[in-house]
Design a protein around this motif. Sequence first.
Motif, short mmCIF file in Angstrom:
data_model
loop_
_atom_site.label_atom_id
_atom_site.label_comp_id
_atom_site.label_asym_id
_atom_site.label_seq_id
_atom_site.Cartn_x
_atom_site.Cartn_y
_atom_site.Cartn_z
N ARG A 1 -17.96 -27.39 24.59
CA ARG A 1 -17.80 -28.34 25.69
C ARG A 1 -16.78 -29.44 25.39
NH1 ARG A 1 -24.34 -29.22 26.72
NH2 ARG A 1 -24.78 -27.10 27.48
N LYS B 1 -22.07 -31.41 17.88
CA LYS B 1 -22.89 -30.61 18.80
C LYS B 1 -22.09 -30.21 20.04
CE LYS B 1 -26.87 -28.88 20.20
NZ LYS B 1 -27.51 -27.74 19.51
N VAL B 2 -21.32 -31.15 20.59
CA VAL B 2 -20.49 -30.85 21.77
C VAL B 2 -19.50 -29.73 21.45
CG1 VAL B 2 -18.70 -31.76 23.29
CG2 VAL B 2 -20.72 -33.14 22.81
N GLY C 1 -26.49 -32.36 24.78
CA GLY C 1 -27.86 -31.88 24.95
C GLY C 1 -28.85 -32.67 24.11
N LEU C 2 -28.54 -33.94 23.87
CA LEU C 2 -29.39 -34.79 23.04
C LEU C 2 -30.06 -35.87 23.88
CD1 LEU C 2 -26.94 -35.15 20.00
CD2 LEU C 2 -28.93 -33.63 20.18
N ASN C 3 -30.83 -36.72 23.25
CA ASN C 3 -31.58 -37.78 23.91
C ASN C 3 -30.66 -38.71 24.70
OD1 ASN C 3 -33.37 -39.78 24.67
ND2 ASN C 3 -33.58 -40.64 22.61
N GLU C 4 -30.85 -38.78 25.99
CA GLU C 4 -29.98 -39.60 26.84
C GLU C 4 -30.48 -41.02 27.03
OE1 GLU C 4 -28.93 -37.80 30.60
OE2 GLU C 4 -29.21 -35.78 29.79
N GLN D 1 -24.26 -38.10 24.87
CA GLN D 1 -25.55 -37.51 24.52
C GLN D 1 -25.92 -36.39 25.49
OE1 GLN D 1 -25.99 -38.67 21.30
NE2 GLN D 1 -28.16 -38.99 21.76
N ARG D 2 -25.65 -36.60 26.77
CA ARG D 2 -25.95 -35.58 27.78
C ARG D 2 -25.12 -34.32 27.53
NH1 ARG D 2 -24.17 -38.18 31.84
NH2 ARG D 2 -26.05 -39.46 31.95
N LEU E 1 -21.07 -26.32 21.18
CA LEU E 1 -21.46 -25.77 22.48
C LEU E 1 -20.25 -25.37 23.32
CD1 LEU E 1 -24.31 -28.32 23.39
CD2 LEU E 1 -24.60 -25.91 22.71
#
Length: 232
Positions: free
Chosen positions: A204, A198-199, A179-182, A175-176, A202
């Motif tokens: 990553r 999402k990763v 960039g989402l809710n950790e 999640q980190r 980005l």
Amino acid sequence: LKTNMSAMAMVLPWALLLQSLQSSSGMSALQMQTVRQLPQLPKHALQLQISSSASSSDIFMRYMPGRHLAVCACAKCGSTSLWSYIYQQEFGVPWGWTDAPFVHHVTSPRWENRFTFIDDHAEQERIMREESSFVLIRDPKERLVSAWKSKFACGTGQHFGTDLGTRQKYTRSLQRLAGLNESVDCLWLGDFVDALAKVHSLGRASRLNRHILPQTLGCFKDFSPKDFTWVA
């Protein structure tokens, strides 16, 4: 695949290895239906950023000097079965420990120097060119579902055998990175796929945990499948 019969005679009986990896842990019809219903990853999510990372730096190359053999297997590709099989062939007894260091840690004292880690790229190239190599791969979609069940799935852990001791750590790390809710402690399958997408979007992907690191950033980061003697 490349073939080298003289080299094959020097290494482990890989035909038996492949038979031993044919387990009965296939996905149920319901699980397969769930996978088919997963949303398609956006095209930009497939543009992997090829760079070195902590996750990929110790995946390759594991080398057996006594066998003149390099072995690579990604996490969640059946690697536990592979390393356990090699251990039993080398020592004549099954892997007998349940605590760390585990069977994957082939440079631990428990392996009695059967493996060494080669991080010099020039030496890696020489071994890949002159000696034998084996890589174990898995269908990427099946691998991600397996990783989700093992490391991220919500629930009591009884149905999928989820490792509850590490689930929160792996979930919050993903999640980190996305960039989402950790603050969440587990992920449902759809949320897991969204976080992965999402990763990737980005750039990553190279920082993902080894269990969900793309195979193109592990065993195949510097060498393609056609560079290996055997691919299974």
